[in-house]
Design an enzyme around this catalytic site. Sequence first.
Site, PDB file in Angstrom:
ATOM      1  N   ARG A  17       0.335  58.340 -21.674  1.00  0.00           N
ATOM      2  CA  ARG A  17       1.098  59.548 -22.018  1.00  0.00           C
ATOM      3  C   ARG A  17       0.293  60.815 -21.777  1.00  0.00           C
ATOM      4  O   ARG A  17       0.797  61.784 -21.208  1.00  0.00           O
ATOM      5  CB  ARG A  17       1.583  59.485 -23.465  1.00  0.00           C
ATOM      6  N   ASN A  35       5.891  56.808 -26.417  1.00  0.00           N
ATOM      7  CA  ASN A  35       5.924  55.353 -26.454  1.00  0.00           C
ATOM      8  C   ASN A  35       7.257  54.908 -27.017  1.00  0.00           C
ATOM      9  O   ASN A  35       7.794  55.528 -27.941  1.00  0.00           O
ATOM     10  CB  ASN A  35       4.812  54.803 -27.346  1.00  0.00           C
TER      11      ASN A  35
END
Length: 91
Positions: A17, A35
């Site tokens: 990320r 996520n």
Amino acid sequence: MTRRYLILGKVQGVFFRQSARIEAERLGLHGMARNLSNGSVEVIAQGDAAALDALHAWLKKGPSQARVDEVREATDVAEPQIPAPGRFVVR
């Protein structure tokens, strides 16, 4: 233009990320990465088509610790999911 990507593989716990945020900001995109409970990562990005294509290409590889099995793309993303222009956030 807004696109949503679902990245499958070993993509959690490998700095995916944050790396996606860095790449998106380098490309001048804004949006978010998070996520999902199934072990995948969702990236929603907004910007011009060329930058989104470049991000898509990067997502297929990801950071060196990741193993990307598949990247699914959708273009029918609701605008309210996008953070303020000029920002790319990790959730």
